[in-house]
Design an enzyme around this catalytic site. Sequence first.
Site, PDB file in Angstrom:
ATOM      1  N   PRO A 110      21.466   9.205   3.128  1.00 45.55           N
ATOM      2  CG  PRO A 110      22.424   7.532   1.865  1.00 45.55           C
ATOM      3  CD  PRO A 110      22.769   8.601   2.835  1.00 45.55           C
ATOM      4  CD  GLU A 111      17.276  10.760   7.718  1.00 45.77           C
ATOM      5  OE1 GLU A 111      16.383  10.390   8.499  1.00 45.77           O
ATOM      6  OE2 GLU A 111      17.598  11.940   7.570  1.00 45.77           O
TER       7      GLU A 111
END
Length: 269
Positions: A2-3
């Site tokens: 997850p960015e």
Amino acid sequence: MPELPEVETTLRAIKSFEQYSVESIKVYNPNLRWKIDKNINKKIGGTKIRKIFRRAKYIIFDLNSYQLIVHLGMSGTLRIADIKDNFFKKHDHVELIFKKNKLIYNDPRRFGSIHVTESYDKHFLISKLGPEPLSKDFSKTYLYEKTRKSNTSIKNFIMNQSHVVGIGNIYASEILFKSSVDPRRKAKTISLIECEKITENSKIILQKAIQVGGTTLKDFYSAEGSAGYFKIQLSVYDREDQACVNCKNLITKIILNQRAAYFCNKCQG
DNA sequence: ATCTACTCCTGATTGC
DNA sequence: TGCAATCAGGAGTAGA
């Protein structure tokens, strides 16, 4: 995994829990990257969520006297389930129980974390973070001045959360491709014009990814539990030996600072 | 002050 | 088909 866009997508999906009271919190496995506080239920059980927001890749639950700092690491997800739903997934480690439903923290690799704190902005995970990439603080002059003495690669530089938050390995390659900057260049050699391209393209790319609900490669699920799979068009990431979308030259993959970097050696020459 | 190498862990994929 | 080796999106930390 997850960015910033994935975390933002998760945040939006759970925003509706604001004003709800946490009945209790159940910890099935406290061994995340840091051990979860044994007193977490004593501290936040029975208290109301005033606000849920994001700082960098952290989701912060602001309760009456404590805040919960949640990081999804590389493989973490939050999903919503009905209170009557007893379906248990492998790697479900924590449940926030509400009256009618629950928020479940699942994380196979356990690189994520959950902390309870009384002033989140002074917390060691939060206090040294750089500006948000979508804010005006992340400007060409900021990046230009900050990079002047840096000998590390520009890709590594923008992935460093103390310089700018939210950019991980996927978007770093994408941003530099769109900015026509070779990821191997030393940060201090990047011109003001290039800093402008990098900051502008960061905003454009991250914003676009948020609009479509976050990128996903393998295992990102939106909080609703449906496959949050709107995989945005990636120009270079994971496209080794495929044709560059601009010039048809084949995309190169190298290992840079221990991480995969993808680029077009013509467009980013 | 900066930077690099290493590390945590499980699961999917690759290679024999 | 089976098993072992390799690799993965994050990021703190020790040590140079």
